[in-house]
Scaffold this motif. Structure first.
Motif, PDB file in Angstrom:
ATOM      1  N   ASN A 292      -4.626  14.994   0.513  1.00 16.19           N
ATOM      2  CA  ASN A 292      -5.775  14.130   0.785  1.00 16.19           C
ATOM      3  C   ASN A 292      -6.974  14.858   1.373  1.00 16.19           C
ATOM      4  O   ASN A 292      -8.103  14.457   1.181  1.00 16.19           O
ATOM      5  CB  ASN A 292      -5.368  12.968   1.694  1.00 16.19           C
ATOM      6  CG  ASN A 292      -4.424  13.375   2.796  1.00 16.19           C
ATOM      7  OD1 ASN A 292      -3.425  14.060   2.564  1.00 16.19           O
ATOM      8  ND2 ASN A 292      -4.728  12.969   4.009  1.00 16.19           N
TER       9      ASN A 292
ATOM     10  N   MET B  88       3.996  15.767  -1.604  1.00 15.26           N
ATOM     11  CA  MET B  88       2.894  15.000  -2.189  1.00 15.26           C
ATOM     12  C   MET B  88       2.373  15.683  -3.458  1.00 15.26           C
ATOM     13  O   MET B  88       2.540  16.887  -3.634  1.00 15.26           O
ATOM     14  CB  MET B  88       1.767  14.817  -1.170  1.00 15.26           C
ATOM     15  CG  MET B  88       1.119  16.106  -0.792  1.00 15.26           C
ATOM     16  SD  MET B  88      -0.039  16.058   0.642  1.00 15.26           S
ATOM     17  CE  MET B  88      -0.383  14.409   1.004  1.00 15.26           C
TER      18      MET B  88
ATOM     19  N   HIS C 164      -6.144   1.202  -3.583  1.00 10.73           N
ATOM     20  CA  HIS C 164      -7.525   1.326  -3.079  1.00 10.73           C
ATOM     21  C   HIS C 164      -8.098   2.731  -3.194  1.00 10.73           C
ATOM     22  O   HIS C 164      -9.250   2.965  -2.857  1.00 10.73           O
ATOM     23  CB  HIS C 164      -7.630   0.804  -1.638  1.00 10.73           C
ATOM     24  CG  HIS C 164      -7.043   1.677  -0.567  1.00 10.73           C
ATOM     25  ND1 HIS C 164      -7.837   2.461   0.229  1.00 10.73           N
ATOM     26  CD2 HIS C 164      -5.783   1.864  -0.139  1.00 10.73           C
ATOM     27  CE1 HIS C 164      -7.065   3.095   1.120  1.00 10.73           C
ATOM     28  NE2 HIS C 164      -5.805   2.738   0.907  1.00 10.73           N
ATOM     29  N   LYS C 165      -7.286   3.660  -3.702  1.00 10.93           N
ATOM     30  CA  LYS C 165      -7.811   5.016  -3.871  1.00 10.93           C
ATOM     31  C   LYS C 165      -8.508   5.186  -5.215  1.00 10.93           C
ATOM     32  O   LYS C 165      -9.100   6.215  -5.464  1.00 10.93           O
ATOM     33  CB  LYS C 165      -6.695   6.046  -3.736  1.00 10.93           C
ATOM     34  CG  LYS C 165      -5.890   5.961  -2.443  1.00 10.93           C
ATOM     35  CD  LYS C 165      -6.713   6.283  -1.202  1.00 10.93           C
ATOM     36  CE  LYS C 165      -5.834   6.322   0.042  1.00 10.93           C
ATOM     37  NZ  LYS C 165      -6.592   6.586   1.250  1.00 10.93           N
TER      38      LYS C 165
ATOM     39  N   CYS D 178      -8.138   8.151   7.377  1.00  8.57           N
ATOM     40  CA  CYS D 178      -7.401   6.894   7.464  1.00  8.57           C
ATOM     41  C   CYS D 178      -6.355   6.926   8.574  1.00  8.57           C
ATOM     42  O   CYS D 178      -5.723   5.929   8.852  1.00  8.57           O
ATOM     43  CB  CYS D 178      -6.758   6.532   6.130  1.00  8.57           C
ATOM     44  SG  CYS D 178      -5.673   7.780   5.498  1.00  8.57           S
TER      45      CYS D 178
ATOM     46  N   SER E 294       2.259   8.926   7.096  1.00  7.45           N
ATOM     47  CA  SER E 294       3.267   7.924   6.762  1.00  7.45           C
ATOM     48  C   SER E 294       4.533   8.564   6.180  1.00  7.45           C
ATOM     49  O   SER E 294       5.548   7.888   6.014  1.00  7.45           O
ATOM     50  CB  SER E 294       2.701   6.891   5.776  1.00  7.45           C
ATOM     51  OG  SER E 294       2.191   7.527   4.624  1.00  7.45           O
TER      52      SER E 294
ATOM     53  N   SER F 165      -1.183   3.853  -4.476  1.00  7.53           N
ATOM     54  CA  SER F 165      -1.962   2.887  -3.694  1.00  7.53           C
ATOM     55  C   SER F 165      -3.230   2.529  -4.453  1.00  7.53           C
ATOM     56  O   SER F 165      -3.954   3.428  -4.916  1.00  7.53           O
ATOM     57  CB  SER F 165      -2.313   3.524  -2.339  1.00  7.53           C
ATOM     58  OG  SER F 165      -3.118   2.662  -1.593  1.00  7.53           O
TER      59      SER F 165
ATOM     60  N   HIS G 104       0.924  13.159   4.332  1.00 13.39           N
ATOM     61  CA  HIS G 104       0.255  12.090   5.075  1.00 13.39           C
ATOM     62  C   HIS G 104       1.165  11.661   6.222  1.00 13.39           C
ATOM     63  O   HIS G 104       2.395  11.760   6.122  1.00 13.39           O
ATOM     64  CB  HIS G 104       0.008  10.914   4.114  1.00 13.39           C
ATOM     65  CG  HIS G 104      -0.777   9.795   4.683  1.00 13.39           C
ATOM     66  ND1 HIS G 104      -0.194   8.646   5.169  1.00 13.39           N
ATOM     67  CD2 HIS G 104      -2.103   9.643   4.850  1.00 13.39           C
ATOM     68  CE1 HIS G 104      -1.144   7.829   5.600  1.00 13.39           C
ATOM     69  NE2 HIS G 104      -2.307   8.411   5.428  1.00 13.39           N
TER      70      HIS G 104
ATOM     71  N   ASN H 136       5.664   4.714   1.012  1.00 10.12           N
ATOM     72  CA  ASN H 136       6.272   5.927   1.587  1.00 10.12           C
ATOM     73  C   ASN H 136       7.397   5.566   2.557  1.00 10.12           C
ATOM     74  O   ASN H 136       8.468   6.177   2.543  1.00 10.12           O
ATOM     75  CB  ASN H 136       5.208   6.763   2.316  1.00 10.12           C
ATOM     76  CG  ASN H 136       4.291   7.487   1.339  1.00 10.12           C
ATOM     77  OD1 ASN H 136       4.637   7.671   0.174  1.00 10.12           O
ATOM     78  ND2 ASN H 136       3.119   7.906   1.802  1.00 10.12           N
TER      79      ASN H 136
ATOM     80  N   GLY I   5       0.819  -1.210   0.000  1.00 12.94           N
ATOM     81  CA  GLY I   5       0.000   0.000   0.000  1.00 12.94           C
ATOM     82  C   GLY I   5       0.853   1.260   0.000  1.00 12.94           C
ATOM     83  O   GLY I   5       2.089   1.210  -0.094  1.00 12.94           O
ATOM     84  N   GLY I   6       0.166   2.390   0.112  1.00 14.16           N
ATOM     85  CA  GLY I   6       0.842   3.681   0.078  1.00 14.16           C
ATOM     86  C   GLY I   6       1.732   3.898   1.289  1.00 14.16           C
ATOM     87  O   GLY I   6       2.823   4.461   1.177  1.00 14.16           O
ATOM     88  N   THR I   7       1.280   3.449   2.443  1.00 13.64           N
ATOM     89  CA  THR I   7       2.073   3.641   3.664  1.00 13.64           C
ATOM     90  C   THR I   7       3.416   2.937   3.534  1.00 13.64           C
ATOM     91  O   THR I   7       4.468   3.510   3.823  1.00 13.64           O
ATOM     92  CB  THR I   7       1.288   3.097   4.885  1.00 13.64           C
ATOM     93  OG1 THR I   7       0.086   3.861   5.001  1.00 13.64           O
ATOM     94  CG2 THR I   7       2.096   3.195   6.156  1.00 13.64           C
TER      95      THR I   7
ATOM     96  N   VAL J 211      -0.329   9.191  -3.971  1.00 11.55           N
ATOM     97  CA  VAL J 211      -1.427   8.274  -3.626  1.00 11.55           C
ATOM     98  C   VAL J 211      -2.806   8.862  -3.959  1.00 11.55           C
ATOM     99  O   VAL J 211      -3.675   8.169  -4.485  1.00 11.55           O
ATOM    100  CB  VAL J 211      -1.333   7.881  -2.128  1.00 11.55           C
ATOM    101  CG1 VAL J 211      -2.627   7.286  -1.611  1.00 11.55           C
ATOM    102  CG2 VAL J 211      -0.176   6.906  -1.922  1.00 11.55           C
ATOM    103  N   GLN J 212      -3.016  10.144  -3.664  1.00  9.43           N
ATOM    104  CA  GLN J 212      -4.353  10.708  -3.895  1.00  9.43           C
ATOM    105  C   GLN J 212      -4.544  11.199  -5.332  1.00  9.43           C
ATOM    106  O   GLN J 212      -5.666  11.478  -5.739  1.00  9.43           O
ATOM    107  CB  GLN J 212      -4.630  11.854  -2.918  1.00  9.43           C
ATOM    108  CG  GLN J 212      -4.879  11.415  -1.500  1.00  9.43           C
ATOM    109  CD  GLN J 212      -6.172  10.603  -1.320  1.00  9.43           C
ATOM    110  OE1 GLN J 212      -7.026  10.534  -2.219  1.00  9.43           O
ATOM    111  NE2 GLN J 212      -6.313   9.972  -0.179  1.00  9.43           N
TER     112      GLN J 212
ATOM    113  N   ASP K 276       4.609  11.544  -2.952  1.00  2.21           N
ATOM    114  CA  ASP K 276       3.485  10.691  -2.566  1.00  2.21           C
ATOM    115  C   ASP K 276       2.317  11.072  -3.489  1.00  2.21           C
ATOM    116  O   ASP K 276       1.690  12.115  -3.315  1.00  2.21           O
ATOM    117  CB  ASP K 276       3.142  10.960  -1.093  1.00  2.21           C
ATOM    118  CG  ASP K 276       1.885  10.212  -0.654  1.00  2.21           C
ATOM    119  OD1 ASP K 276       1.181   9.657  -1.508  1.00  2.21           O
ATOM    120  OD2 ASP K 276       1.611  10.205   0.567  1.00  2.21           O
TER     121      ASP K 276
HETATM  122  N1  PLP Z   1      -0.589   8.981   1.270  1.00  2.00           N
HETATM  123  C1  PLP Z   1      -1.736   9.675   1.168  1.00  2.00           C
HETATM  124  C2  PLP Z   1      -1.698  11.056   0.608  1.00  2.00           C
HETATM  125  C3  PLP Z   1      -2.925   9.119   1.618  1.00  2.00           C
HETATM  126  O1  PLP Z   1      -4.052   9.824   1.538  1.00  2.00           O
HETATM  127  C4  PLP Z   1      -2.919   7.806   2.146  1.00  2.00           C
HETATM  128  C5  PLP Z   1      -4.159   7.196   2.671  1.00  2.00           C
HETATM  129  O2  PLP Z   1      -5.145   7.840   2.852  1.00  2.00           O
HETATM  130  C6  PLP Z   1      -1.694   7.116   2.204  1.00  2.00           C
HETATM  131  C7  PLP Z   1      -0.555   7.736   1.754  1.00  2.00           C
HETATM  132  C8  PLP Z   1      -1.603   5.728   2.756  1.00  2.00           C
HETATM  133  O3  PLP Z   1      -1.971   4.793   1.776  1.00  2.00           O
HETATM  134  P1  PLP Z   1      -2.450   3.320   2.212  1.00  2.00           P
HETATM  135  O4  PLP Z   1      -3.813   3.488   2.798  1.00  2.00           O
HETATM  136  O5  PLP Z   1      -2.466   2.550   0.938  1.00  2.00           O
HETATM  137  O6  PLP Z   1      -1.461   2.813   3.178  1.00  2.00           O
END
Ligand code: PLP
Length: 375
Positions: free
Chosen positions: A143, A139, A193-194, A317, A98, A191, A96, A77, A72-74, A170-171, A168
């Motif tokens: 988010n 980023m 699931h977004k 999250c 993370s 990631s 985020h 990162n 995942g994103g966490t 992810v969003q 990052d």
């Molecule tokens: N980075 C951003 C900007 C996020 O919004 C999120 C989750 O909301 C993450 C990282 C973490 O991603 P993951 O939920 O896949 O660990």
């Protein structure tokens, strides 16, 4: 109320998995191969992973060999921030958790302007004061507010000072075009699931030739950079979601922007004192963050939940409980106002009916505030 009867407007927390993704994942789960095995089922699993790598690299303008699959994103990162040999990290104030957790001290935090955009002049000053090479982490889209950050400029400044840039994204991925090369990112996180893929699947893009110290020790998976048996089903679902996202991108972006603009116009008609954050900035088309002065975000989120509408207050999250928004405080938004801000985020499954369902529920909250004030 059953989750599937809710109006779901919290896609930045997680987007619904696309039904096609569920189907391919189910098929993948039913096939037994370990991608490291050399027999037929193993080779099939390997082929699925390598085809996924190609599909995902297309979505973000990377080369397949530059992708490391993560959970995942966490994790992406963490891998980026721990794995590079930089002597320190400079991190934007709106990252985020993370990423933000890696800030060793307040002077490692790049401030943001009240507009919600990072302060590039401050970044340049911070880099000038560092003698050893650092990693800068910015980023692509926030988010909470959806505000898009000047990553390409940040990368140019970082590189001019011998620093690396991690982004990052992810969003942003699946919502706006993302191109690693154009951004100048040395490392980029995403990631699944977004944007319609499964939770627990992500990737770190590592520019060709960049050394990265693995953080998971074990087998030699992912070119020795991330040990552990690959989650073939999740990676397959991630890839399908990426392929669909690439095709749907421009249509989805314009549809989301129309819905978001309708939402914001109605919010301001209902409560003219509502504050919409980042409205005059370049933003993700799917995200709206606004405050109803005098009504705590938690009250709004709970009232909307009772009315069958799911939205979030700040970064959902991170905790599951409502805390002060670090993003809005970095933008120097008044603390009391920031405590009244909610986030509505649209996704591939969002419809005009969702917005029309949200509005009367939110109007009730605004009306109750009015009555309370009058009484
Ligand atoms: N980075 C951003 C900007 C996020 O919004 C999120 C989750 O909301 C993450 C990282 C973490 O991603 P993951 O939920 O896949 O660990």
């Amino acid at each position: 109320m059953q989750p599937d009867q809710m109006i779901y407007l919290d896609n930045n927390a997680t987007a619904p998995v696309r039904p096609e993704v569920v189907r391919v994942m189910t098929e993948a789960l039913l096939s037994p191969g370990n991608a490291s095995s050399i027999h037929g089922p193993g080779r099939t699993a390997r082929a699925m992973i390598e085809s996924a790598r190609r599909e995902i690299s297309n979505l973000v303008g990377a080369r397949p060999a530059e992708i490391i699959f993560t959970c995942g994103g966490t994790e992406a990162n963490n891998l980026a921030l721990r794995g590079t040999a930089a002597s320190g990290v400079l991190i934007s104030a709106i990252e985020h958790e993370s990423v933000l957790r890696f800030a060793a001290s307040p002077d490692a935090i790049i401030p943001v302007l009240p507009s919600g955009v990072i302060d590039l002049a401050a970044l340049e000053d911070m880099l000038k004061r560092r003698s050893a090479p650092v990693l800068v982490s910015v980023m692509l889209a926030n988010n909470e507010t959806g505000i898009v950050q000047p990553v390409a400029e940040a990368a140019r400044i970082a590189h001019a000072h011998g620093a690396l840039l991690h982004c990052d994204a992810v969003q942003a991925v699946g919502k706006i075009p993302v191109d690693c090369g154009a951004l100048g990112a040395d490392l980029l996180s995403l990631s699944a699931h977004k944007f319609g893929g499964p939770q627990g699947a992500g990737a770190l893009i590592v520019r060709n030739g960049l050394d990265l110290a693995p953080q998971m020790m074990g087998g030699g998976q992912e070119g020795g950079r991330r040990a552990g048996t690959e989650n073939v089903a999740a990676i397959t679902g991630f890839a399908l979601a990426a392929g669909i996202a690439a095709e749907a991108l421009s249509g989805l972006a314009s549809r989301s922007a129309i819905l978001r603009d309708r939402l914001e116009a109605a919010v301001q008609a209902i409560a003219p004192d509502a504050i919409i954050f980042g409205q005059d900035q370049i933003r993700l088309p799917n995200t709206s963050c606004f405050a109803l002065p005098g009504v705590a975000a938690s009250t709004q989120v709970m009232s909307l939940d009772l009315a069958g509408v799911a939205v979030s207050a700040g970064a959902a999250c991170s905790s599951g409980k409502v805390t002060r928004s670090a993003v809005l405080s970095a933008m120097r938004v008044d603390e009391a106002l920031a405590g009244c801000a909610i986030r509505v985020s649209l996704g591939w499954a969002s419809t005009a009916d969702d917005i029309e369902g949200f509005l009367p529920a939110w109007e009730m909250i605004a009306r109750r505030r009015h009555l309370r004030r009058a009484g």
